[in-house]
Motif scaffolding. Structure first.
Motif, PDB file in Angstrom:
ATOM      1  N   GLU A 132     -15.098  15.676  85.031  1.00 46.80           N
ATOM      2  CA  GLU A 132     -15.548  15.859  83.655  1.00 46.80           C
ATOM      3  C   GLU A 132     -17.064  15.890  83.621  1.00 46.80           C
ATOM      4  O   GLU A 132     -17.729  15.441  84.563  1.00 46.80           O
ATOM      5  CB  GLU A 132     -15.013  14.749  82.753  1.00 46.80           C
ATOM      6  N   ARG A 133     -17.620  16.412  82.540  1.00 46.35           N
ATOM      7  CA  ARG A 133     -19.067  16.526  82.387  1.00 46.35           C
ATOM      8  C   ARG A 133     -19.570  15.492  81.380  1.00 46.35           C
ATOM      9  O   ARG A 133     -18.867  15.125  80.445  1.00 46.35           O
ATOM     10  CB  ARG A 133     -19.452  17.921  81.881  1.00 46.35           C
ATOM     11  N   LYS A 148     -14.916  24.684  87.538  1.00 51.70           N
ATOM     12  CA  LYS A 148     -14.064  25.076  86.415  1.00 51.70           C
ATOM     13  C   LYS A 148     -12.600  24.751  86.702  1.00 51.70           C
ATOM     14  O   LYS A 148     -11.883  24.224  85.835  1.00 51.70           O
ATOM     15  CB  LYS A 148     -14.230  26.573  86.134  1.00 51.70           C
ATOM     16  N   LEU A 199     -21.657  15.823  86.589  1.00 48.72           N
ATOM     17  CA  LEU A 199     -20.219  15.859  86.842  1.00 48.72           C
ATOM     18  C   LEU A 199     -19.788  14.509  87.384  1.00 48.72           C
ATOM     19  O   LEU A 199     -20.468  13.925  88.235  1.00 48.72           O
ATOM     20  CB  LEU A 199     -19.881  16.952  87.858  1.00 48.72           C
ATOM     21  N   ALA A 238     -12.132  20.947  86.660  1.00 46.97           N
ATOM     22  CA  ALA A 238     -12.175  20.436  85.291  1.00 46.97           C
ATOM     23  C   ALA A 238     -10.887  20.782  84.540  1.00 46.97           C
ATOM     24  O   ALA A 238     -10.355  19.966  83.785  1.00 46.97           O
ATOM     25  CB  ALA A 238     -13.389  21.005  84.558  1.00 46.97           C
TER      26      ALA A 238
END
Length: 234
Positions: A66-67, A57, A79, A60
């Motif tokens: 990023e996902r 978290k 990821l 990001a």
């Protein structure tokens, strides 16, 4: 004198703060070489689910990772590192392998392009294979390669069972192949590169090639031939 904090300065500070913890730096090192699901990261690094979620978290939020949703199993997310956010970030230590094998489902586009890029930028031998190979390399992959000074004119498709050796460094360049390989290559890397064949456009193939070129450029410098290993050039 009043100092004006620019948005770029604040963003850089956020990145440095996110990296200033060993577990988060280990996550970045792991993602420098390939993409991973949260579960795969947790197992590789020995991090509990809640602790991993906390670190991801923060990374990001700083724009470091990023996902993306898997193209194979849509319940999965992967990821990936955003390397442009980092300066000089790379994995610690060298990876040793006698050969690199790039794998996708049909062995018709991404794995072929990755192999051609690798052969241009590394002395370590490389080849490709598919988990469900089709008969021919996709013509738009051949065209995209040609436009970027690469040649796939002699490329042929092959099944992973006929190609993989236990000492290979395997790089799955598509989600479906990564999810289907299972224990055939347990130490593989994974690059979640969208399938350009699905889109069927020149732009999609160019995007895939640029994505692969960036990833090959990050991995190639840290892969050295395994000392004393036999020559397994394709």
């Amino acid at each position: 004198m009043k100092i004006e904090w620019s948005s770029s300065l604040v963003a850089r500070a956020r990145v440095y703060a996110a990296l200033g913890e060993p577990a988060r730096l280990a996550i970045v090192d792991r993602l420098s070489l390939g993409d991973a699901s949260p579960g795969e990261l947790g197992r590789a690094l020995g991090l509990a689910t809640n602790l991993l979620a906390h670190h991801v978290k923060l990374l990001a939020k700083a724009g470091v990772v990023e996902r993306s949703r898997s193209e194979g199993d849509h319940r999965r997310t992967y990821l990936r590192l955003r390397p442009a956010v980092l300066t000089g970030a790379g994995p610690a230590g060298a990876v040793r392998a006698p050969r690199v094998v790039f794998v996708c489902t049909h062995n018709s586009a991404r794995s072929q392009l990755a192999t051609a890029l690798w052969q241009r930028g590394s002395d370590v031998p490389a080849t490709s294979a598919g988990t469900e190979p089709v008969e021919d390399v996709h013509p738009m992959a051949v065209a995209a390669a040609r436009e970027h000074g690469l040649s796939l004119s002699h490329a042929r498709t092959a099944h992973v069972s006929d190609v993989l050796a236990p000492t290979d460094l395997v790089v799955a360049v598509c989600d479906t192949a990564h999810e289907h390989l299972g224990e055939r290559a347990p130490e593989r890397l994974h690059w979640s590169v969208p399938d350009p064949v699905r889109a069927g456009t020149r732009a999609a193939f160019d995007h895939a090639l640029r994505d692969l070129a960036d990833r090959v450029g990050r991995l190639a410098p840290v892969v050295d031939p395994e000392p004393g290993a036999p020559d397994v050039r394709p």
